[in-house]
Scaffold this motif. Sequence first.
Motif, PDB file in Angstrom:
ATOM      1  N   TRP A 413      -1.756  -6.019   2.238  1.00  0.00           N
ATOM      2  CA  TRP A 413      -1.099  -7.312   2.444  1.00  0.00           C
ATOM      3  C   TRP A 413      -1.904  -8.462   1.841  1.00  0.00           C
ATOM      4  CZ3 TRP A 413       1.225  -8.679   7.927  1.00  0.00           C
ATOM      5  CH2 TRP A 413       2.326  -9.538   7.745  1.00  0.00           C
ATOM      6  N   LYS A 414      -3.253  -8.330   1.882  1.00  0.00           N
ATOM      7  CA  LYS A 414      -4.095  -9.430   1.370  1.00  0.00           C
ATOM      8  C   LYS A 414      -3.897  -9.629  -0.136  1.00  0.00           C
ATOM      9  CE  LYS A 414      -8.326  -6.985   0.103  1.00  0.00           C
ATOM     10  NZ  LYS A 414      -9.763  -6.799   0.297  1.00  0.00           N
ATOM     11  N   GLU A 415      -3.512  -8.564  -0.846  1.00  0.00           N
ATOM     12  CA  GLU A 415      -3.293  -8.674  -2.291  1.00  0.00           C
ATOM     13  C   GLU A 415      -1.859  -9.067  -2.625  1.00  0.00           C
ATOM     14  OE1 GLU A 415      -4.956  -5.890  -4.923  1.00  0.00           O
ATOM     15  OE2 GLU A 415      -6.692  -5.435  -3.657  1.00  0.00           O
ATOM     16  N   TYR A 416      -0.952  -8.875  -1.660  1.00  0.00           N
ATOM     17  CA  TYR A 416       0.459  -9.234  -1.865  1.00  0.00           C
ATOM     18  C   TYR A 416       0.948 -10.022  -0.651  1.00  0.00           C
ATOM     19  CZ  TYR A 416       0.054  -6.003  -5.713  1.00  0.00           C
ATOM     20  OH  TYR A 416      -0.357  -5.391  -6.880  1.00  0.00           O
ATOM     21  N   PRO A 417       0.365 -11.226  -0.426  1.00  0.00           N
ATOM     22  CA  PRO A 417       0.667 -12.000   0.796  1.00  0.00           C
ATOM     23  C   PRO A 417       2.106 -12.513   0.853  1.00  0.00           C
ATOM     24  CG  PRO A 417      -0.700 -13.274  -0.713  1.00  0.00           C
ATOM     25  CD  PRO A 417      -0.640 -11.908  -1.265  1.00  0.00           C
ATOM     26  N   HIS A 418       2.794 -12.549  -0.306  1.00  0.00           N
ATOM     27  CA  HIS A 418       4.176 -13.047  -0.316  1.00  0.00           C
ATOM     28  C   HIS A 418       5.169 -12.009   0.209  1.00  0.00           C
ATOM     29  CE1 HIS A 418       3.377 -10.966  -4.089  1.00  0.00           C
ATOM     30  NE2 HIS A 418       4.683 -10.715  -4.188  1.00  0.00           N
ATOM     31  N   PHE A 419       4.713 -10.755   0.414  1.00  0.00           N
ATOM     32  CA  PHE A 419       5.584  -9.715   0.963  1.00  0.00           C
ATOM     33  C   PHE A 419       5.732  -9.893   2.476  1.00  0.00           C
ATOM     34  CE2 PHE A 419       5.863  -5.959  -2.134  1.00  0.00           C
ATOM     35  CZ  PHE A 419       5.747  -6.793  -3.240  1.00  0.00           C
ATOM     36  N   GLN A 420       6.873  -9.491   3.006  1.00  0.00           N
ATOM     37  CA  GLN A 420       7.056  -9.418   4.451  1.00  0.00           C
ATOM     38  C   GLN A 420       6.333  -8.178   4.987  1.00  0.00           C
ATOM     39  OE1 GLN A 420       8.765 -11.756   6.344  1.00  0.00           O
ATOM     40  NE2 GLN A 420       8.843 -12.894   4.404  1.00  0.00           N
ATOM     41  N   GLU A 421       5.951  -8.244   6.284  1.00  0.00           N
ATOM     42  CA  GLU A 421       5.245  -7.101   6.873  1.00  0.00           C
ATOM     43  C   GLU A 421       6.061  -5.815   6.769  1.00  0.00           C
ATOM     44  OE1 GLU A 421       3.424  -5.448  11.113  1.00  0.00           O
ATOM     45  OE2 GLU A 421       3.811  -7.599  10.891  1.00  0.00           O
ATOM     46  N   GLN A 422       7.359  -5.910   6.996  1.00  0.00           N
ATOM     47  CA  GLN A 422       8.187  -4.709   6.945  1.00  0.00           C
ATOM     48  C   GLN A 422       8.215  -4.112   5.537  1.00  0.00           C
ATOM     49  OE1 GLN A 422      11.913  -6.289   8.362  1.00  0.00           O
ATOM     50  NE2 GLN A 422      12.672  -6.708   6.286  1.00  0.00           N
ATOM     51  N   ASP A 423       8.103  -4.981   4.505  1.00  0.00           N
ATOM     52  CA  ASP A 423       8.062  -4.482   3.127  1.00  0.00           C
ATOM     53  C   ASP A 423       6.758  -3.737   2.855  1.00  0.00           C
ATOM     54  OD1 ASP A 423      10.550  -5.601   2.563  1.00  0.00           O
ATOM     55  OD2 ASP A 423       9.660  -7.541   2.052  1.00  0.00           O
ATOM     56  N   ILE A 424       5.635  -4.298   3.349  1.00  0.00           N
ATOM     57  CA  ILE A 424       4.338  -3.644   3.181  1.00  0.00           C
ATOM     58  C   ILE A 424       4.336  -2.292   3.893  1.00  0.00           C
ATOM     59  CG2 ILE A 424       1.871  -3.771   3.752  1.00  0.00           C
ATOM     60  CD1 ILE A 424       2.527  -5.609   1.505  1.00  0.00           C
ATOM     61  N   ARG A 425       4.903  -2.281   5.121  1.00  0.00           N
ATOM     62  CA  ARG A 425       4.969  -1.028   5.880  1.00  0.00           C
ATOM     63  C   ARG A 425       5.817   0.013   5.140  1.00  0.00           C
ATOM     64  NH1 ARG A 425       3.684  -0.476  11.265  1.00  0.00           N
ATOM     65  NH2 ARG A 425       2.692  -2.272  12.262  1.00  0.00           N
ATOM     66  N   LYS A 426       6.899  -0.427   4.534  1.00  0.00           N
ATOM     67  CA  LYS A 426       7.768   0.487   3.796  1.00  0.00           C
ATOM     68  C   LYS A 426       7.029   1.085   2.595  1.00  0.00           C
ATOM     69  CE  LYS A 426      12.352   0.716   1.649  1.00  0.00           C
ATOM     70  NZ  LYS A 426      13.551  -0.041   1.265  1.00  0.00           N
ATOM     71  N   ILE A 427       6.284   0.253   1.896  1.00  0.00           N
ATOM     72  CA  ILE A 427       5.502   0.730   0.737  1.00  0.00           C
ATOM     73  C   ILE A 427       4.444   1.723   1.193  1.00  0.00           C
ATOM     74  CG2 ILE A 427       3.814   0.020  -1.016  1.00  0.00           C
ATOM     75  CD1 ILE A 427       5.495  -2.699  -1.038  1.00  0.00           C
ATOM     76  N   LEU A 428       3.724   1.376   2.271  1.00  0.00           N
ATOM     77  CA  LEU A 428       2.692   2.276   2.782  1.00  0.00           C
ATOM     78  C   LEU A 428       3.300   3.598   3.253  1.00  0.00           C
ATOM     79  CD1 LEU A 428       0.428  -0.257   4.713  1.00  0.00           C
ATOM     80  CD2 LEU A 428      -0.199   1.056   2.668  1.00  0.00           C
ATOM     81  N   GLY A 429       4.516   3.549   3.771  1.00  0.00           N
ATOM     82  CA  GLY A 429       5.208   4.773   4.189  1.00  0.00           C
ATOM     83  C   GLY A 429       5.420   5.723   3.036  1.00  0.00           C
ATOM     84  N   GLN A 430       5.641   5.180   1.824  1.00  0.00           N
ATOM     85  CA  GLN A 430       5.803   6.022   0.635  1.00  0.00           C
ATOM     86  C   GLN A 430       4.527   6.793   0.326  1.00  0.00           C
ATOM     87  OE1 GLN A 430       7.424   3.857  -2.783  1.00  0.00           O
ATOM     88  NE2 GLN A 430       8.407   2.430  -1.385  1.00  0.00           N
TER      89      GLN A 430
END
Length: 637
Positions: A413-430
């Motif tokens: 998230w620190k490198e992509y702060p403009h993302f929503q938390e749910q988007d970061i979680r979705k990416i990490l899920g991949q």
Amino acid sequence: MIVMSLQNIQKNYGSTEILKNISLEVKSRETIGIVGGNGAGKTTLMKIMADELSYDGGHISTPKDISIGYLTQEMSLESDKTVLEEMNLAFKDVLKAKDDIDEVTKWLTDHEYTHPEYEENVKRLEYLQNFFEQHNGYTIDVEIKTVITGLNFSLEDLHRPISEFSGGQKTRLQLGKMLLYRPDILLLDEPTNHLDLETVEWLEKYLNRYTGSVVVISHDRFFLDRIVDKIYEIEFNQGTLYLGNYTDYQNEKQKTYERQLKMYERQQKEIQRLEDFVDRNIARASTSGMAKSRRKMLEHMDRIDSPTRDTRQAKFHFDIEKESGNDVLRVKDLAIGYDNVLNEKLNFFVEKEDRLLVLGPNGIGKSTLIKTIAKKLPKLGGEITYGTNVSIGYYDQKQAEFYSRNTILEELWKEYPHFQEQDIRKILGQFLFTQDDVNKHVYQLSGGEKARIQLAKLMLQKNNLLLLDEPTNHLDIQSKEMLESALIDYPGTLIAVSHDRYFIKKLANRIMEMDVNKTKIINGDYEYYVHKKEEENAQLLFEDNKDEHVTNDDYERQKERRSIMQKLSREGESLEQSIEKIELKIETIETEMTDPEVFNDFEKVNELNEMLNELKEKLEEKLSRWEEIELELAEFE
């Protein structure tokens, strides 16, 4: 002979079960590969086998006087001795016998045969000489030199202090010392780490000649295919033994799963049929007896569990923001290094959508080249010309060794702060970080988990040129396969350094072989590269044997012979795959014909019989051709 037997081994860490009912027999002169995902318990099991870790249940037995050698991933040789002095320690008993032989020989020279101890010393000399010969005392120097040069050291290195070598070199020296000890059971945890391709191939040949038993943990699929007789897979805390190499294991695992799934589905249909009959007929007086009978059948039925397998896989893909021009990169007379030039006069070009794999011995400058192209290191001379719209994504194997006190979620998230938390979680899920996993701290993670975080960062950059330095290091086999799939579909250009031959074989359409101050480009895949290397070696052999009147016609005949053999081998492999598929289809139809609903259907049975006959005819044709190929290859050999 069984040299180690494990019976129902169990291991827990606190309330967490790591291993359950692990049973395995290690027989003399066999090689077993242990596979499983990161965190499955492979290293835990090996430590238990090496008696370096306790266990909570079960039993391990080994015959008396069986020696065990264990090489860990982190182990390196720390010593103030020279390489030769340290390697000689593997033969200390034999070398002690040599000193005793010299001492007894001198005593016999100095004394008359009438001396009362003369006969006793003659017998002692005979015993010592037999011991020395039986333990190959006369070939110790040759063995040491063979292992040291095989592990990519020079003969001059024998006289250097071990303290002068790098961490990776010390690990190789530790491996060398372990091989020279020749224990009855050799336990190796990721032995191909820190080895280049040439050294891995040497290790394969060495282990194939090894007279003891070998148990090896490895994520190197090519390596496992070359050396193992059996695969022991750890999945869901339990172990399953498969005969054959890694490819055999993959095929057999799939067949077993499909077979178990069919049995389960067939039983589920039967259960549903019986339950429906009971529900419809239990209340009717005329059919109540039959319904009760079927209910008893259900109660006493031995239920088959639904087959399970670990389907958790990283699922990701690499996209690009914008396309590059056709000319991606041109390198002219490039010199690379840090303070001093490591390699120079490097010339090559890369075009759009190339998959260029960089090969070469350790220390030649492969990683330095990638860093220089990625602008992480300044060039020391020459030119690098980048094409239109080229954007670079860089991945270094050492990035998987980074330290951070962030959670996994915070790290991305620190490198992509403009993302929503749910988007970061979705990416990490991949990348297999789900639910509460994202709250783990990075410093607590394994190398493989950290590697997946860095790959997630790389994916989000959407660059059109990826520069990857040993990207499969730290990854388990499943993660490697998903990375390969993602890179196969990647619409950009790839330059990668790797010694993973499966990875190279899957991806390369061009190969660059680096040597001292030169590069050689092979425009073709890995198989073509290997073919060209064989041709070169044959040509070198021809040059070396000129004095023995080897003619150019001889060389051409050898070249043609190799070409025919390779074509036959490829056809044979293709036939083996076809035969397996046909046999699986035949098995499926024969299983289907045992279903009561099918064998009572005359038309369906006839249809299946026709299909079966056609398949059996095809199978006979392919088996006949396969046997012909085997005979032809035998004649060539």
